[in-house]
Scaffold this motif. Sequence first.
Motif, PDB file in Angstrom:
ATOM      1  N   MET A   1       0.846  -1.191   0.000  1.00 19.18           N
ATOM      2  CA  MET A   1       0.000   0.000   0.000  1.00 19.18           C
ATOM      3  C   MET A   1       0.882   1.242   0.000  1.00 19.18           C
ATOM      4  N   GLY A   2       0.620   2.146  -0.938  1.00 19.21           N
ATOM      5  CA  GLY A   2       1.398   3.366  -1.034  1.00 19.21           C
ATOM      6  C   GLY A   2       1.028   4.370   0.045  1.00 19.21           C
ATOM      7  N   THR A   3       1.814   5.440   0.139  1.00 16.37           N
ATOM      8  CA  THR A   3       1.582   6.431   1.174  1.00 16.37           C
ATOM      9  C   THR A   3       0.238   7.125   1.013  1.00 16.37           C
ATOM     10  N   GLU A   4      -0.140   7.427  -0.229  1.00 17.08           N
ATOM     11  CA  GLU A   4      -1.448   8.064  -0.443  1.00 17.08           C
ATOM     12  C   GLU A   4      -2.576   7.153   0.028  1.00 17.08           C
ATOM     13  N   GLU A   5      -2.468   5.869  -0.293  1.00 15.09           N
ATOM     14  CA  GLU A   5      -3.499   4.916   0.148  1.00 15.09           C
ATOM     15  C   GLU A   5      -3.522   4.796   1.674  1.00 15.09           C
ATOM     16  N   LYS A   6      -2.356   4.821   2.288  1.00 17.55           N
ATOM     17  CA  LYS A   6      -2.289   4.757   3.763  1.00 17.55           C
ATOM     18  C   LYS A   6      -2.952   5.979   4.391  1.00 17.55           C
ATOM     19  N   LEU A   7      -2.728   7.143   3.793  1.00 15.86           N
ATOM     20  CA  LEU A   7      -3.352   8.364   4.317  1.00 15.86           C
ATOM     21  C   LEU A   7      -4.869   8.282   4.197  1.00 15.86           C
ATOM     22  N   ARG A   8      -5.355   7.821   3.053  1.00  5.59           N
ATOM     23  CA  ARG A   8      -6.803   7.700   2.870  1.00  5.59           C
ATOM     24  C   ARG A   8      -7.385   6.689   3.859  1.00  5.59           C
ATOM     25  N   ALA A   9      -6.679   5.575   4.043  1.00  2.31           N
ATOM     26  CA  ALA A   9      -7.160   4.547   4.969  1.00  2.31           C
ATOM     27  C   ALA A   9      -7.220   5.061   6.397  1.00  2.31           C
ATOM     28  N   ALA A  10      -6.346   6.009   6.717  1.00  4.35           N
ATOM     29  CA  ALA A  10      -6.337   6.598   8.055  1.00  4.35           C
ATOM     30  C   ALA A  10      -7.359   7.717   8.213  1.00  4.35           C
ATOM     31  N   GLY A  11      -8.077   8.001   7.137  1.00  6.38           N
ATOM     32  CA  GLY A  11      -9.105   9.027   7.197  1.00  6.38           C
ATOM     33  C   GLY A  11      -8.593  10.441   7.033  1.00  6.38           C
ATOM     34  N   ALA A  27       7.644  12.966  -3.286  1.00  3.52           N
ATOM     35  CA  ALA A  27       6.539  12.005  -3.323  1.00  3.52           C
ATOM     36  C   ALA A  27       5.625  12.091  -2.103  1.00  3.52           C
ATOM     37  N   VAL A  28       6.197  12.281  -0.922  1.00  2.00           N
ATOM     38  CA  VAL A  28       5.378  12.317   0.291  1.00  2.00           C
ATOM     39  C   VAL A  28       4.477  13.542   0.300  1.00  2.00           C
ATOM     40  N   ALA A  29       5.050  14.705   0.001  1.00  2.00           N
ATOM     41  CA  ALA A  29       4.240  15.929  -0.027  1.00  2.00           C
ATOM     42  C   ALA A  29       3.138  15.828  -1.077  1.00  2.00           C
ATOM     43  N   GLU A  30       3.445  15.216  -2.217  1.00  2.00           N
ATOM     44  CA  GLU A  30       2.431  15.043  -3.256  1.00  2.00           C
ATOM     45  C   GLU A  30       1.311  14.121  -2.788  1.00  2.00           C
ATOM     46  N   ALA A  31       1.674  13.061  -2.069  1.00  2.00           N
ATOM     47  CA  ALA A  31       0.651  12.142  -1.559  1.00  2.00           C
ATOM     48  C   ALA A  31      -0.275  12.859  -0.580  1.00  2.00           C
ATOM     49  N   VAL A  32       0.294  13.702   0.265  1.00  2.00           N
ATOM     50  CA  VAL A  32      -0.512  14.471   1.218  1.00  2.00           C
ATOM     51  C   VAL A  32      -1.450  15.412   0.474  1.00  2.00           C
ATOM     52  N   ARG A  33      -0.926  16.111  -0.519  1.00  2.00           N
ATOM     53  CA  ARG A  33      -1.750  17.045  -1.291  1.00  2.00           C
ATOM     54  C   ARG A  33      -2.840  16.307  -2.069  1.00  2.00           C
ATOM     55  N   ASN A  34      -2.524  15.114  -2.557  1.00  2.00           N
ATOM     56  CA  ASN A  34      -3.492  14.355  -3.348  1.00  2.00           C
ATOM     57  C   ASN A  34      -4.719  13.935  -2.550  1.00  2.00           C
ATOM     58  N   VAL A  35      -4.586  13.813  -1.235  1.00  2.00           N
ATOM     59  CA  VAL A  35      -5.753  13.460  -0.412  1.00  2.00           C
ATOM     60  C   VAL A  35      -6.456  14.715   0.098  1.00  2.00           C
ATOM     61  N   GLY A  36      -5.962  15.888  -0.320  1.00  2.00           N
ATOM     62  CA  GLY A  36      -6.602  17.137   0.065  1.00  2.00           C
ATOM     63  C   GLY A  36      -6.059  17.772   1.317  1.00  2.00           C
ATOM     64  N   ALA A  37      -5.026  17.182   1.897  1.00  2.00           N
ATOM     65  CA  ALA A  37      -4.460  17.708   3.139  1.00  2.00           C
ATOM     66  C   ALA A  37      -3.287  18.635   2.839  1.00  2.00           C
ATOM     67  N   LEU A  38      -2.794  19.301   3.876  1.00  2.00           N
ATOM     68  CA  LEU A  38      -1.696  20.258   3.741  1.00  2.00           C
ATOM     69  C   LEU A  38      -0.422  19.679   4.346  1.00  2.00           C
ATOM     70  N   GLU A  95       4.282   5.163   7.835  1.00  2.00           N
ATOM     71  CA  GLU A  95       5.631   4.906   7.352  1.00  2.00           C
ATOM     72  C   GLU A  95       5.701   5.015   5.832  1.00  2.00           C
ATOM     73  N   HIS A  96       6.802   5.607   5.370  1.00  2.00           N
ATOM     74  CA  HIS A  96       7.041   5.741   3.937  1.00  2.00           C
ATOM     75  C   HIS A  96       8.482   5.333   3.641  1.00  2.00           C
ATOM     76  N   THR A  97       8.653   4.497   2.658  1.00  2.00           N
ATOM     77  CA  THR A  97       9.988   4.109   2.207  1.00  2.00           C
ATOM     78  C   THR A  97      10.274   4.811   0.903  1.00  2.00           C
ATOM     79  N   GLU A  98      11.396   5.521   0.838  1.00  2.00           N
ATOM     80  CA  GLU A  98      11.719   6.273  -0.362  1.00  2.00           C
ATOM     81  C   GLU A  98      11.844   5.353  -1.579  1.00  2.00           C
ATOM     82  N   PRO A  99      11.528   5.848  -2.780  1.00  2.00           N
ATOM     83  CA  PRO A  99      11.501   5.007  -3.986  1.00  2.00           C
ATOM     84  C   PRO A  99      12.781   4.239  -4.252  1.00  2.00           C
ATOM     85  N   THR A 100      13.944   4.817  -3.961  1.00  2.00           N
ATOM     86  CA  THR A 100      15.193   4.098  -4.214  1.00  2.00           C
ATOM     87  C   THR A 100      15.271   2.854  -3.344  1.00  2.00           C
ATOM     88  N   ASP A 101      14.822   2.980  -2.105  1.00  2.00           N
ATOM     89  CA  ASP A 101      14.822   1.836  -1.194  1.00  2.00           C
ATOM     90  C   ASP A 101      13.819   0.779  -1.665  1.00  2.00           C
TER      91      ASP A 101
END
Length: 236
Positions: A1-11, A27-38, A95-101
Motif C-alpha cells: 500500500m502506497g503512502t497516499e493509500e495509507k493516508l486515505r485509509a487513516a481518514g 513524493a510524500v508531499a504530493e501524496a498528502v496534497r493528493n488526499v486534500g491535506a496540507l 511509514e514511507h519508504t523512499e523510492p530508491t529503497d
Amino acid sequence: MGTEEKLRAAGVGFGDEVVVPSFATVAVAEAVRNVGALPVFADIDPVTLCLDPASASAVVTPRTAAIVAVHLFGHPADLAGLRSIVLSRSLHVIEHTEPTDLARQLGGRNTAAAVSRRRANAAYLGARLTGVVTPTVAPGVEHLYHCYVVRVPGNGRPDRDAFARALRARGVRCHVPVQTPVHRMPPFRRELWLAETERAADECLALPVDEGMSRRELHRMVSACNGLGGPLYMAA
C-alpha cells in the motif's frame, strides 16, 4: 500500500495537516496534497537525516491528522520518538519508504546476504575515508545502506559540488541525494528555515556501496576521496 493509500485509509483528507520531512523526495508531499491535506514541513535529525521528533512535535497543531515517517537511504526513521508525540493525541504515524529503497526491495536486493555485504562495504569505507564526515548509525538501528551518504565539510554547496565533480573525474559514481528540499520547490514553497535540512542539502553526497562492489573498487574510491585532501573550493 502506497503512502497516499495509507493516508486515505487513516481518514486523512481535506482540512487536515500532515507533518512530513522536507529532506526527501517530493513524493510524500504530493501524496498528502493528493488526499486534500496540507503538508507541514519539519526538520531532520542531523545524524540520521530522518524526521526529528522534536521538530515534528513543534509543528503539530489541532489540525494535524498524521505524521509521515520517511525511512531514508536505508536508515529507519525514529518511529518510537514519533509515536511518542501521538500518545495523547488522535494522530497517525504513517511509514514511507523512499523510492530508491523500495526499488531495491522489489528487485530482491534486500536479502540477508546483500544487506550483509553492503554493511561490510560501509564499514570498510567508514574506517578509511578522510576529508568527509561518514554516516553514523543510531544505537540499536539496523542500517540497510541503500546509499552511503557522507557530508563534505567546508563552505557548503560550492565545496560539495566541486568535490563531487572531482570524484566523477576520477571515475567515482556519486550523486547529490537531495538536490532541493521540498519546502523550497515552487509547488510546496514555504517561507521557513529548517536549519538541519538546509545544511544537509548543501553538504550531503551519496557514494556507491553496492553489494556487488569489489574490494578493489572500494579501495579506488577511498584513494580518490582521500587524495583530494578534503573539500575543494570553487576556485580550486
